[in-house]
Design an enzyme around this catalytic site. Structure first.
Site, PDB file in Angstrom:
ATOM      1  N   ARG A 107       6.096   4.051 -13.140  1.00 19.11           N
ATOM      2  CA  ARG A 107       6.992   3.329 -14.052  1.00 19.11           C
ATOM      3  C   ARG A 107       6.214   2.914 -15.287  1.00 19.11           C
ATOM      4  O   ARG A 107       5.178   2.254 -15.180  1.00 19.11           O
ATOM      5  CB  ARG A 107       7.539   2.065 -13.378  1.00 19.11           C
ATOM      6  N   ASP A 203       3.726  -5.522  -5.742  1.00 19.77           N
ATOM      7  CA  ASP A 203       3.559  -4.104  -6.110  1.00 19.77           C
ATOM      8  C   ASP A 203       3.088  -3.324  -4.874  1.00 19.77           C
ATOM      9  O   ASP A 203       1.953  -3.478  -4.410  1.00 19.77           O
ATOM     10  CB  ASP A 203       2.524  -3.989  -7.240  1.00 19.77           C
ATOM     11  N   ASP A 206      -0.124  -1.085  -5.262  1.00 23.81           N
ATOM     12  CA  ASP A 206      -1.350  -1.892  -5.350  1.00 23.81           C
ATOM     13  C   ASP A 206      -1.718  -2.496  -3.997  1.00 23.81           C
ATOM     14  O   ASP A 206      -2.899  -2.561  -3.633  1.00 23.81           O
ATOM     15  CB  ASP A 206      -1.171  -3.017  -6.383  1.00 23.81           C
TER      16      ASP A 206
END
Ligand code: PRP
Ligand code: URA
Length: 212
Positions: A107, A203, A206
């Site tokens: 993104r 996230d 992550d």
């Protein structure tokens, strides 16, 4: 979710229990990765419920009998990079014969729109039922693009398997691809101003790969 008959929320207690630890900000990378894999395995069980069976003859130590096997149906799993990779092992534990394709999308941090950077699908995808894997369905942009890319190769069918979905993502995916069944473990409240899911889990990429 009554207005979206193509969406299935998996409320199995084992999935919901593991999802709580997945959301917890104190869960570290190793445990997070294990949980994503375990949840994918449990979700795979439900998402493959409609696989057709055929009868075969089996000889047990006691006698000959008629039993069932999956009817030669071929599956392909397609994780959306990066975070979808975390779900592949769990799925393959359940269906070791599945082939695995990859679609790379990230993104854009400003526009929140997906950008394609990789695409490798099994050559015989036309003979396969595809399950797309991505833990997060937020705006739905990545899922919509991934399904559009996969459809160009004409698989037999496509399902989308995510762990947490936002209502915005469900709407976008269902409107763009009403033929795609969506399986998730939770439908969360909404997106924040950065298009992150609330309450969500942060996230996913992550947290899986420790790049926080
Ligand atoms: C995350 C996630 C989805 C996407 C969802 O990936 O894994 O692919 O965002 O958001 P959307 O529904 O608004 O498109 P990200 O783009 O952060 O890439 P990464 O997995 O490489 O971290
Ligand atoms: N991608 C993520 O990893 N998390 C979100 O909440 C939204 C998109």
């Amino acid at each position: 979710m009554e207005q979206f008959p193509n969406v299935f929320v998996m409320d199995h207690p084992l999935i919901q229990h593991k999802l709580t630890f997945l959301r917890d900000q104190s869960t570290g990378t190793k445990f997070f990765r294990e949980l994503v894999s375990e949840i994918a395995m449990l979700m795979c069980y439900e998402a493959t419920r409609d696989l057709p069976l055929v009868d075969v003859e089996t000889v047990t130590p006691m006698e000959k009998t008629t039993t069932k096997v999956i009817a030669g149906r071929k599956l392909a799993f397609v994780p959306i990079l990066r975070a979808g990779l975390g779900m592949v092992d769990g799925m393959l534990n359940m269906v070791p014969s599945a082939k695995v394709g990859h679609i790379g999308l990230y993104r854009d941090p400003k526009t929140h729109k997906p950008v394609e950077y990789y695409n490798k699908l099994p050559q015989d995808i036309e003979e396969r039922d595809v399950i797309v894997l991505d833990p997060m369905l937020a705006t739905g942009g990545s899922a919509v693009d991934a399904v559009t890319i996969i459809k160009r190769s004409h698989p037999k069918s496509i399902k989308f398997l995510c762990i947490i979905a936002a209502p915005e993502g469900i709407k976008a995916l269902s409107e763009a691809h009403p033929d795609v069944h969506v399986y998730c473990a939770a439908v969360d409240r909404c997106l924040d101003s950065n298009c992150y899911i609330l309450p969500g889990l942060g996230d996913a990429g992550d947290r899986i790969f420790g790049t926080l």
